[in-house]
Scaffold this motif. Sequence first.
Motif, PDB file in Angstrom:
ATOM      1  N   GLU A   5       0.826  -1.207   0.000  1.00  0.00           N
ATOM      2  CA  GLU A   5       0.000   0.000   0.000  1.00  0.00           C
ATOM      3  C   GLU A   5       0.861   1.258   0.000  1.00  0.00           C
ATOM      4  O   GLU A   5       0.553   2.251  -0.670  1.00  0.00           O
ATOM      5  CB  GLU A   5      -0.929  -0.005   1.213  1.00  0.00           C
ATOM      6  N   ALA A   6       1.976   1.222   0.740  1.00  0.00           N
ATOM      7  CA  ALA A   6       2.901   2.367   0.756  1.00  0.00           C
ATOM      8  C   ALA A   6       3.486   2.605  -0.634  1.00  0.00           C
ATOM      9  O   ALA A   6       3.657   3.757  -1.064  1.00  0.00           O
ATOM     10  CB  ALA A   6       4.010   2.118   1.771  1.00  0.00           C
ATOM     11  N   ALA A   7       3.807   1.517  -1.347  1.00  0.00           N
ATOM     12  CA  ALA A   7       4.330   1.644  -2.715  1.00  0.00           C
ATOM     13  C   ALA A   7       3.297   2.300  -3.625  1.00  0.00           C
ATOM     14  O   ALA A   7       3.636   3.156  -4.460  1.00  0.00           O
ATOM     15  CB  ALA A   7       4.713   0.266  -3.251  1.00  0.00           C
ATOM     16  N   LYS A   8       2.045   1.919  -3.474  1.00  0.00           N
ATOM     17  CA  LYS A   8       0.982   2.511  -4.290  1.00  0.00           C
ATOM     18  C   LYS A   8       0.800   3.993  -3.967  1.00  0.00           C
ATOM     19  O   LYS A   8       0.527   4.807  -4.862  1.00  0.00           O
ATOM     20  CB  LYS A   8      -0.324   1.748  -4.075  1.00  0.00           C
ATOM     21  N   MET A   9       0.952   4.350  -2.697  1.00  0.00           N
ATOM     22  CA  MET A   9       0.882   5.767  -2.316  1.00  0.00           C
ATOM     23  C   MET A   9       1.971   6.569  -3.018  1.00  0.00           C
ATOM     24  O   MET A   9       1.728   7.695  -3.485  1.00  0.00           O
ATOM     25  CB  MET A   9       1.039   5.913  -0.804  1.00  0.00           C
ATOM     26  N   ALA A  10       3.172   6.002  -3.099  1.00  0.00           N
ATOM     27  CA  ALA A  10       4.282   6.699  -3.760  1.00  0.00           C
ATOM     28  C   ALA A  10       3.984   6.925  -5.233  1.00  0.00           C
ATOM     29  O   ALA A  10       4.255   8.010  -5.775  1.00  0.00           O
ATOM     30  CB  ALA A  10       5.570   5.896  -3.594  1.00  0.00           C
ATOM     31  N   VAL A  11       3.417   5.924  -5.889  1.00  0.00           N
ATOM     32  CA  VAL A  11       3.062   6.059  -7.308  1.00  0.00           C
ATOM     33  C   VAL A  11       2.031   7.167  -7.488  1.00  0.00           C
ATOM     34  O   VAL A  11       2.149   8.011  -8.384  1.00  0.00           O
ATOM     35  CB  VAL A  11       2.533   4.720  -7.865  1.00  0.00           C
ATOM     36  N   GLU A  12       1.029   7.182  -6.637  1.00  0.00           N
ATOM     37  CA  GLU A  12      -0.013   8.212  -6.726  1.00  0.00           C
ATOM     38  C   GLU A  12       0.573   9.596  -6.478  1.00  0.00           C
ATOM     39  O   GLU A  12       0.242  10.560  -7.182  1.00  0.00           O
ATOM     40  CB  GLU A  12      -1.120   7.904  -5.726  1.00  0.00           C
ATOM     41  N   ASP A  13       1.440   9.713  -5.464  1.00  0.00           N
ATOM     42  CA  ASP A  13       2.036  11.010  -5.147  1.00  0.00           C
ATOM     43  C   ASP A  13       2.958  11.495  -6.259  1.00  0.00           C
ATOM     44  O   ASP A  13       3.124  12.708  -6.451  1.00  0.00           O
ATOM     45  CB  ASP A  13       2.809  10.929  -3.828  1.00  0.00           C
ATOM     46  N   PHE A  14       3.553  10.554  -6.997  1.00  0.00           N
ATOM     47  CA  PHE A  14       4.409  10.936  -8.120  1.00  0.00           C
ATOM     48  C   PHE A  14       3.585  11.414  -9.316  1.00  0.00           C
ATOM     49  O   PHE A  14       4.087  12.135 -10.172  1.00  0.00           O
ATOM     50  CB  PHE A  14       5.295   9.752  -8.525  1.00  0.00           C
ATOM     51  N   GLY A  15       2.332  11.020  -9.368  1.00  0.00           N
ATOM     52  CA  GLY A  15       1.457  11.449 -10.456  1.00  0.00           C
ATOM     53  C   GLY A  15       0.910  10.325 -11.305  1.00  0.00           C
ATOM     54  O   GLY A  15       0.177  10.568 -12.265  1.00  0.00           O
ATOM     55  N   GLY A  16       1.294   9.080 -10.985  1.00  0.00           N
ATOM     56  CA  GLY A  16       0.735   7.929 -11.692  1.00  0.00           C
ATOM     57  C   GLY A  16       1.434   7.566 -12.993  1.00  0.00           C
ATOM     58  O   GLY A  16       1.221   6.472 -13.532  1.00  0.00           O
TER      59      GLY A  16
END
Length: 401
Positions: free
Chosen positions: A51-62
């Motif tokens: 879930e933390a990895a997915k948060m990073a992807v979202e925060d980067f812009g996807g």
Amino acid sequence: MRGTILASAAALLASTSMAFAASVSDGKVKIGILNDQSGVYADFGGKGSVEAAKMAVEDFGGKVLDSAIEIVDADHQNKPDIASNIARQWFDTNQVDAIMELTTSSVALAVQAIAKEKKKIDIVTGAATTELTGKQCSPYGFHWAYDTHALAVGTGGALVKQGGKKWFFLTADYAFGYSLEGQTSEFVKANGGEVVGAVRHPLSNADYSSFLLQAQSSGANVVGLANAGADTQNAIKQAAEFGITQSGQRLAALLFTLAEVNGLGLEAAQGLTLTEGFYWDRDDESRKFGERYMKRTGKMPNMIQAGTYSAVLQYLKAIQKAGTDETEAVAKQLHSMPVEDVFAGKGTVGPNGRMIKDMYLLEVKKPSESKKPWDYFKVLATIPGKEAYIDPAKSGCDLVK
């Protein structure tokens, strides 16, 4: 003339987009989170790291370089052979560009060797052995959240200064446990202490009675738990039943995180000293991150989960800066770029792949001191990164010149 200019601009834009797309292999950046999701370390990293990895992807812009980013995950069951098979399949047939997390040192060492062979990036946040950036270092391998040296300096150092001069170790019987016991022992001896004994237990052990009896009769004033996850929780629970702390011996949980404190409860964990690389309630930025993570998972993050967020985010930044996801170019950026985020603060990466950042010496609060859910720690000290980690020149890594 205006039409010609517009057409030329459109063509230039299209060719630029195609160039960016072409710089990303398979038109997608795929990151694999490989860890323990069902065993002794499931709360330690587990699905929370995914879930933390997915948060990073979202925060980067996807997206990165106009290409999609995908997170895949798998459970390695703490078995190097299973992890190795997954890693090979991911690299060879599933177009995975990088593997991260890698809880369990024996697993991390095996997968890093494969990543080196395949010339792929691996970033370890869940495993602790310093061998990852020592004799078994890789030009494509990075160690992110913590390691056994940082834990020995933090928890071991604090207890020796407080008079804990005689140590007995309960050690997990694999690479991580040996490394943690060895480095803490060196630190104890260098500061005038002694190791009076040690015993090793299997991973995912249930019964610690015989080991605790040996510790009790050893004459040690500190019992060092060179294990992690549910193993540490079980050892602490059973130590209470044997009256270990009541008899004057002190428990040193050498790898103990917020997740294990939550699982054990403050009543049993109170007073323990530990070292982490992240605490959600340390400042405003960490609180905001913790609250976002909490909404997604129902728990606050520990250093492995926050470290995985940081590792994924930095990997994407490196691809962006390199203009490609080609391994050599990305590894070069990962070695040279500063690491600035909610986990690292202001970190740097050494030539051996070790990310160097501050660590925190923490004490578990008494139940009466906790004012809100997940309010578990008092920050006793900040350990500067240069003190916490081995000087790359002394790490044994042959990449360091």
